[in-house]
Design a protein around this motif. Structure first.
Motif, PDB file in Angstrom:
ATOM      1  N   SER A 145      44.673  45.071  40.656  1.00 39.40           N
ATOM      2  CA  SER A 145      44.176  44.928  42.025  1.00 39.40           C
ATOM      3  C   SER A 145      43.595  43.552  42.292  1.00 39.40           C
ATOM      4  O   SER A 145      43.185  42.837  41.374  1.00 39.40           O
ATOM      5  CB  SER A 145      43.110  45.992  42.303  1.00 39.40           C
ATOM      6  OG  SER A 145      43.693  47.274  42.362  1.00 39.40           O
ATOM      7  N   CYS A 189      44.305  49.092  46.594  1.00 39.08           N
ATOM      8  CA  CYS A 189      44.584  48.767  45.195  1.00 39.08           C
ATOM      9  C   CYS A 189      46.012  48.270  45.003  1.00 39.08           C
ATOM     10  O   CYS A 189      46.883  48.475  45.855  1.00 39.08           O
ATOM     11  CB  CYS A 189      44.333  49.988  44.316  1.00 39.08           C
ATOM     12  SG  CYS A 189      42.608  50.516  44.283  1.00 39.08           S
ATOM     13  N   VAL A 194      45.849  52.406  38.851  1.00 38.00           N
ATOM     14  CA  VAL A 194      44.541  53.032  39.052  1.00 38.00           C
ATOM     15  C   VAL A 194      44.542  54.349  38.307  1.00 38.00           C
ATOM     16  O   VAL A 194      45.564  55.041  38.244  1.00 38.00           O
ATOM     17  CB  VAL A 194      44.255  53.275  40.564  1.00 38.00           C
ATOM     18  CG1 VAL A 194      43.362  54.487  40.792  1.00 38.00           C
ATOM     19  CG2 VAL A 194      43.604  52.054  41.201  1.00 38.00           C
ATOM     20  N   THR A 248      40.173  50.570  38.346  1.00 41.50           N
ATOM     21  CA  THR A 248      41.287  49.672  38.669  1.00 41.50           C
ATOM     22  C   THR A 248      41.893  49.036  37.429  1.00 41.50           C
ATOM     23  O   THR A 248      42.997  48.507  37.491  1.00 41.50           O
ATOM     24  CB  THR A 248      40.839  48.571  39.641  1.00 41.50           C
ATOM     25  OG1 THR A 248      39.709  47.877  39.082  1.00 41.50           O
ATOM     26  CG2 THR A 248      40.463  49.157  40.988  1.00 41.50           C
TER      27      THR A 248
END
Length: 385
Positions: A150, A322, A326, A345
């Protein structure tokens, strides 16, 4: 004029993309980040990529390290560190600050700096502050170097449990009851801050979970069964973060789900269930990494529950903007409702970690998972997107 019969220049062989695996860091999750790096270094396809391991020491120095995955494992319940892998106790690696150049330079005191070549993508496997929280991502954005995972905003949101919950709530995702104690509150009036927690317990009951607001791997978390243990729990959380989060205990099953970015968008893995660990009060750091408490993959859910948690995991991924990957963690409450606890993340990424296990059960083995993440990063540019 035809060029058919003219001599042709031989084609230059194309250079393999160069991946810098960056690990370690200044947070309390330094050791598990190093373990994760060992797994990634072992799995990455060396016929497809050139690899440059870069470790960040506990005091923040960027070090050139040995490409030695076998030395990055937990031994005798002890996690490894960058300091023992560094090629030098003083040498440092410097990323470019000019987006027009991706040349990485290594320097030691009294020596001429040495160019290590260009880096095409960074695979940051740092956990916690100073790496997973948007700080490293901001540096890479300034340098113009693509990276796995991310961006700045989503990384920051994913690290700060308070603002993560605020974002989820604004997108209609259900979160459990919580209260936040900020550093200034504690500094100005400890009694009032403590009373805020006690009043919260009076409303929602004991036990409570007292956590650092911006840490991971269950480090610094204490399950508090009554008022007697509260001050010690606050002090432990504040050792890792001056801002603390206090959550009410939710009755239900712990369910996790992985999200991975594909060419056509994010998709969710089959979910896993984390059963209550026999030797631990809850699923803490030792249960996760030292004693390797096994999860149940896939989770024993109904088809409807499985579809719902996969949908919610993707919703959480999108809510926080994102990219890459994840892990979304939920409670399935006794009344059949999924409550999101948090997202990671850059989740634990060793082969025994839940994120790779869930994708293994979904049909993507660990080496392919690493490759997909690198390829997704190479497709993205830095900057606004």
């Amino acid at each position: 004029m035809s060029t058919e019969n003219l001599p042709q220049s031989p084609e230059q062989p194309s250079r393999k993309p160069r991946v810098a695996v960056v690990f370690g860091g200044r947070s309390s999750e330094h050791g598990i980040s190093t373990v994760t790096a060992g797994a990634v270094l072992k799995a990455i396809d060396r016929t497809k990529y050139d690899v440059l391991p870069i470790g960040i020491t506990r005091d923040g120095r960027w070090a050139l390290t040995a490409d030695a995955p076998e030395r990055m494992a937990i031994v005798d319940r002890r996690t490894p560190g960058v300091e023992e892998l560094a090629e030098s106790s003083e040498g440092s690696v410097v990323l470019p600050v000019d987006p027009a150049s991706r040349e990485v330079v290594y320097s030691e005191p009294g020596s001429v700096p040495k160019a290590l070549g260009e880096v095409d993508v960074v695979f940051p496997v740092l956990h916690g502050p100073y790496g997973e929280d948007g700080t490293l991502q901001g540096l890479l954005e300034l340098s113009g170097v693509p990276y796995v995972g991310s961006g700045v905003l989503a990384s920051a949101v994913g690290q700060d449990k308070e603002y993560m919950k605020r974002v989820f709530t604004s997108f209609g995702l259900k979160v459990g009851p919580y209260v936040v104690i900020r550093p200034r509150e504690w500094q100005q009036d400890e009694s009032a801050a403590r009373k805020k927690i006690v009043d919260f317990a009076g409303e929602h009951g004991w036990p409570l979970f007292v956590k650092p607001a911006r840490a991971g791997s269950s480090i610094g978390i204490t399950k508090v069964d009554d008022l007697a243990g509260l001050d010690e729990a606050i002090a432990e959380a504040q050792r890792h973060d001056p801002k603390i989060l206090v959550e009410a205990a939710l009755r239900g099953r712990e369910i996790e789900c992985g999200v991975l970015e594909f060419e056509d968008g994010p998709r969710a893995s089959v979910p896993a269930e984390i059963p209550p660990p026999d030797a631990h009060a809850y699923y803490d750091f030792d249960a996760k990494y030292i004693d390797s408490t096994p999860g149940i993959v896939p989770a024993p859910l109904t088809e409807e529950e499985t579809a719902e948690v996969r949908r919610l995991a993707v919703d959480a991924f999108e809510a926080a903007s994102c990219e890459g990957l994840v892990r979304a963690d939920f409670f399935l409450t006794e009344d059949g409702e999924f409550v999101i606890n948090e997202i990671n993340t850059m989740p634990g990424f060793t082969p025994i970690s839940m994120y790779p296990q869930m994708w293994q059960a979904t049909g993507i083995a660990y080496p392919e998972l690493v490759d997909r993440l690198v390829q997704a990063a190479l497709r993205r540019s830095t900057g606004l997107r």
